[in-house]
Design a protein around this motif. Sequence first.
Motif, mmCIF file in Angstrom:
data_model
loop_
_atom_site.group_PDB
_atom_site.id
_atom_site.type_symbol
_atom_site.label_atom_id
_atom_site.label_comp_id
_atom_site.label_asym_id
_atom_site.label_seq_id
_atom_site.Cartn_x
_atom_site.Cartn_y
_atom_site.Cartn_z
ATOM 1 N N HIS A 1 1.858 9.289 -5.701
ATOM 2 C CA HIS A 1 2.146 10.641 -5.237
ATOM 3 C C HIS A 1 3.202 11.300 -6.126
ATOM 4 O O HIS A 1 3.011 12.439 -6.599
ATOM 5 N N THR B 1 0.829 -1.210 0.000
ATOM 6 C CA THR B 1 0.000 0.000 0.000
ATOM 7 C C THR B 1 0.863 1.259 0.000
ATOM 8 O O THR B 1 0.598 2.214 -0.739
ATOM 9 N N THR C 1 1.218 15.463 3.350
ATOM 10 C CA THR C 1 0.141 14.634 2.786
ATOM 11 C C THR C 1 0.593 13.195 2.602
ATOM 12 O O THR C 1 -0.156 12.250 2.896
ATOM 13 N N LEU C 2 1.832 13.018 2.129
ATOM 14 C CA LEU C 2 2.355 11.668 1.921
ATOM 15 C C LEU C 2 2.465 10.911 3.237
ATOM 16 O O LEU C 2 2.079 9.739 3.331
ATOM 17 N N VAL D 1 -2.335 6.330 7.388
ATOM 18 C CA VAL D 1 -3.667 5.749 7.141
ATOM 19 C C VAL D 1 -3.522 4.359 6.526
ATOM 20 O O VAL D 1 -4.253 3.421 6.884
ATOM 21 N N ALA D 2 -2.553 4.194 5.606
ATOM 22 C CA ALA D 2 -2.357 2.891 4.967
ATOM 23 C C ALA D 2 -1.919 1.839 5.979
ATOM 24 O O ALA D 2 -2.382 0.687 5.937
ATOM 25 N N GLY E 1 0.765 11.473 5.974
ATOM 26 C CA GLY E 1 -0.589 11.162 6.428
ATOM 27 C C GLY E 1 -1.179 9.967 5.709
ATOM 28 O O GLY E 1 -1.826 9.111 6.318
ATOM 29 N N ALA E 2 -0.953 9.896 4.398
ATOM 30 C CA ALA E 2 -1.464 8.760 3.622
ATOM 31 C C ALA E 2 -0.806 7.458 4.054
ATOM 32 O O ALA E 2 -1.459 6.406 4.140
ATOM 33 N N SER F 1 3.253 18.622 0.423
ATOM 34 C CA SER F 1 3.254 17.311 -0.235
ATOM 35 C C SER F 1 3.783 16.229 0.693
ATOM 36 O O SER F 1 3.231 15.126 0.775
ATOM 37 N N ILE G 1 1.067 4.216 -2.814
ATOM 38 C CA ILE G 1 0.821 5.616 -2.469
ATOM 39 C C ILE G 1 1.993 6.487 -2.898
ATOM 40 O O ILE G 1 1.821 7.560 -3.492
#
Length: 424
Positions: free
Chosen positions: A28, A20, A151-152, A158-159, A154-155, A148, A24
Amino acid sequence: MKMTIKRTFDTLFIRLSLMTIGLIVAVHFMALLLIDQERAKIDAQRSINNMMVAAEVRERDPVLADQVADTLGIRYVGVERAVAAGCPAPCADTFGPLEETLRPRLGVGSHVVVEPESSDVWVRKQNASYWIVMPGFMPPLSHFMGFSAFTLIGAIVVAVIFAWQVQRPVRALARAAREYRIGRGVHRVDEAGPRELRELAGDFNDMVSELAEAERERAVMLAGIAHDLRTPITRMQLRADLLTTDADRAALLRETESMSRIVTQFLDFARESVNHSAFVGVDEHCRRDYGAQQDEDALVKLDLRAGEGFKLPAVDLDRILSNLIENALTYGEPPVELSTSKEEGRYVLRVRDHGAGVPEDDLHRVQRPFVRLDAARSGEAHCGLGLAIVRRLVRHHDGSMDVTNAAQGGLVVTMSFPYPRKAV
């Protein structure tokens, strides 16, 4: 070390997380690349339009050119003053997405320079005596890197949480299957997660419940038969005294003793619950019960190096050793070597005889209940439950058992237990 690293990454959670996160990160950076390319095209088109207007006005009406320059936010700088006015020395062409898009549209011999800090664009047409300086229409990509990166990250978080939530039902299912395999009873699994995992958990719960019920019925039947046989065996032993000859009496007693041992094995195998007797030191128990004679003619030779920390329930330890040593003396040849040690973070209990061993193809089969290999290890008063009983007891205590043939001959039963073993 390599094997440890491989095992660390060989989990569903790690693999799902890496997959995952990899997707991402790839998406990204692909998005950033596409955004940067589109930004360059937009900036290049704007720069071309402004530059063409500025150049034509400059050539036709220098006075009007200053007004147009103010309106467009551009300025004219003479070639000799370019470096002093801010053009990155030596005012040579730079190469980036914007420059590569803009330069071919300006014609051969044109120059394009982009300041790295302010993103101002310096354009000079072929042989022109001035530079046209245009402010950066869009901020450089580096201005977006902080947001950026946030955001990365954070993703990715979450993953990882998503991967952890997905693997939890699978992990619970694996734990329940392991607990049932080692004989610790039936543990129902919560039917959670995606529909497929809920259906799998439900089917697993139904399966183990049916298997446990069948196992209980078999154990009750086996225990009942063994219990019922004790009474006639006892009567046969009593009636042996009525025989007139010593030979007949001794033969009948031997037969009844063999039957009694078989019944005892049946009862041991049918017993389901874990024994909760007091923990004793394995080394101490072996010395007390099997260390009375330690010379060249000893039937059991000891090599005890595990230390005081290696402990098991007294009743279970006695059943393990009695089954293994009795099998070794009955089917193998003395001396029986009984050893303990610490190996790679585990306590090891090993029993070896000096008989003919077991054919390699039958080493796994011999551990199953009611399996007797008459050609290799025939005997009387046994029904093929000895190793099966030991295997079940070892698994009750989170251990593992391995049966092999020694290089110099004889059967070796190796049992390993987690380190350290603590009384509970």
